[in-house]
Design a protein around this motif. Structure first.
Motif, mmCIF file in Angstrom:
data_model
loop_
_atom_site.group_PDB
_atom_site.id
_atom_site.type_symbol
_atom_site.label_atom_id
_atom_site.label_comp_id
_atom_site.label_asym_id
_atom_site.label_seq_id
_atom_site.Cartn_x
_atom_site.Cartn_y
_atom_site.Cartn_z
ATOM 1 N N SER A 1 -0.138 5.878 32.450
ATOM 2 C CA SER A 1 -0.057 7.147 33.166
ATOM 3 C C SER A 1 0.496 8.223 32.241
ATOM 4 N N SER A 2 0.592 9.442 32.778
ATOM 5 C CA SER A 2 1.107 10.572 32.002
ATOM 6 C C SER A 2 2.115 11.365 32.812
ATOM 7 N N LEU A 3 3.131 11.863 32.123
ATOM 8 C CA LEU A 3 4.113 12.760 32.710
ATOM 9 C C LEU A 3 3.845 14.160 32.165
ATOM 10 N N ASN A 4 4.048 15.160 33.034
ATOM 11 C CA ASN A 4 3.726 16.526 32.657
ATOM 12 C C ASN A 4 4.972 17.386 32.508
ATOM 13 N N CYS A 5 4.972 18.265 31.517
ATOM 14 C CA CYS A 5 6.038 19.239 31.304
ATOM 15 C C CYS A 5 5.382 20.588 31.062
ATOM 16 N N SER A 6 5.467 21.482 32.036
ATOM 17 C CA SER A 6 4.904 22.832 31.899
ATOM 18 C C SER A 6 6.011 23.792 31.502
ATOM 19 N N TYR A 7 5.714 24.674 30.583
ATOM 20 C CA TYR A 7 6.760 25.580 30.128
ATOM 21 C C TYR A 7 6.265 27.023 30.079
ATOM 22 N N THR A 8 7.184 27.922 30.368
ATOM 23 C CA THR A 8 6.972 29.361 30.203
ATOM 24 C C THR A 8 8.138 29.851 29.374
ATOM 25 N N VAL A 9 7.901 30.006 28.088
ATOM 26 C CA VAL A 9 8.968 30.317 27.143
ATOM 27 C C VAL A 9 8.477 31.366 26.170
ATOM 28 N N SER A 10 9.337 32.296 25.864
ATOM 29 C CA SER A 10 8.984 33.349 24.906
ATOM 30 C C SER A 10 9.043 32.799 23.498
ATOM 31 N N GLY A 11 7.881 32.561 22.921
ATOM 32 C CA GLY A 11 7.859 32.103 21.543
ATOM 33 C C GLY A 11 8.461 30.721 21.365
ATOM 34 N N LEU A 12 7.710 29.701 21.722
ATOM 35 C CA LEU A 12 8.230 28.336 21.656
ATOM 36 C C LEU A 12 8.551 27.945 20.212
ATOM 37 N N ARG A 13 9.782 27.488 20.006
ATOM 38 C CA ARG A 13 10.176 26.979 18.681
ATOM 39 C C ARG A 13 10.117 25.476 18.619
ATOM 40 N N GLY A 14 10.245 24.829 19.786
ATOM 41 C CA GLY A 14 10.216 23.374 19.814
ATOM 42 C C GLY A 14 10.187 22.875 21.244
ATOM 43 N N LEU A 15 9.526 21.747 21.450
ATOM 44 C CA LEU A 15 9.478 21.086 22.757
ATOM 45 C C LEU A 15 9.988 19.673 22.526
ATOM 46 N N PHE A 16 11.011 19.279 23.276
ATOM 47 C CA PHE A 16 11.721 18.018 23.028
ATOM 48 C C PHE A 16 11.582 17.091 24.228
ATOM 49 N N TRP A 17 11.402 15.820 23.962
ATOM 50 C CA TRP A 17 11.378 14.802 25.003
ATOM 51 C C TRP A 17 12.570 13.866 24.814
#
Lengths: 110, 114
Positions: free
Chosen positions: A19-35
């Motif tokens: 399966s898959s888990l979802n992470c939606s983001y609204t961020v000004s200028g993404l520098r990094g996405l961490f799990w």
């Protein structure tokens, strides 16, 4: 306003059911996405960092992917020991502060 | 990465008292943070602990309630003052090895206020 939303809140899988888990983001200028993975009563454990759309990272049964609006954590053939809460966090440009989602509680049944 | 320890791991305290939580890192780090995680919730940043200067607090958190010290690059304390049952939470410290990089978390301190 910068925001991170995770879905589903909870997920029950049979052992071996991918399966898959979802992470939606609204961020000004993404520098990094961490799990992160968090077991009950413990601090979050770092899993992956993704920096740009199209990037993928893998570790054992986990694979994280990133687009311009969301990230997915794919779990292939999960085992009961994969049961945990999975958190994602985004880092916006010009700041050092993480924005955390509320997490997905994963339960894998034997 | 970094190895982080926290003391105490858990405590039960009476309302009106204060508790100081310690965070020790096995190497010198630039960034140290304190978070709160209320039951069933995600992590909320309380403050950034700055070495040699006052901590930087997030909206909704004040120094009188959550005084923070950071005497060197490997150690920090968070005090929860004049506690009420609403302060019952897990308190976590984390470190960032450099700005913009992943943070590593301690095991947490589970606080119950009665």
């Amino acid at each position: 306003e910068d925001q991170v939303t995770q879905s589903p809140e909870a997920l029950r899988l049979q052992e071996g059911e991918s399966s898959s888990l979802n992470c939606s983001y609204t961020v000004s200028g993404l520098r990094g996405l961490f799990w992160y993975r968090q077991d009950p009563g413990k601090g979050p454990e770092f899993l992956f960092t993704l920096y740009s759309a199209g990037e993928e990272k893998e570790k054992e049964r986990l694979k994280a992917t990133l687009t311009k609006k969301e990230s997915f954590l794919h779990i292939t053939a999960p085992k009961p020991e994969d049961s945990a809460t999975y958190l994602c966090a985004a880092l916006a440009s010009g700041t050092y502060k993480y924005i955390f989602g509320t997490g997905t509680r994963l339960k894998v049944l034997a | 990465s970094a190895v982080i320890s926290q003391k105490p791991s858990r405590d039960i305290c009476q309302r009106g008292t204060s508790l100081t939580i310690q965070c020790q890192v096995d190497s010198q780090v630039t960034m140290m943070f304190w978070y709160r995680q209320q039951p069933g919730q995600s992590l909320t940043l309380i403050a950034t602990a700055n070495q040699g200067s006052e901590a930087t607090y997030e909206s909704g958190f004040v120094i009188d309630k959550f005084p923070i010290s950071r005497p060197n690059l490997t150690f920090s304390t968070l005090t929860v003052s004049n506690m009420s049952p609403e302060d019952s939470s897990i308190y976590l410290c984390s470190v960032g090895l450099s700005k913009g990089q992943e943070q590593y978390f301690g095991p947490g301190t589970r606080l119950t206020v009665t």
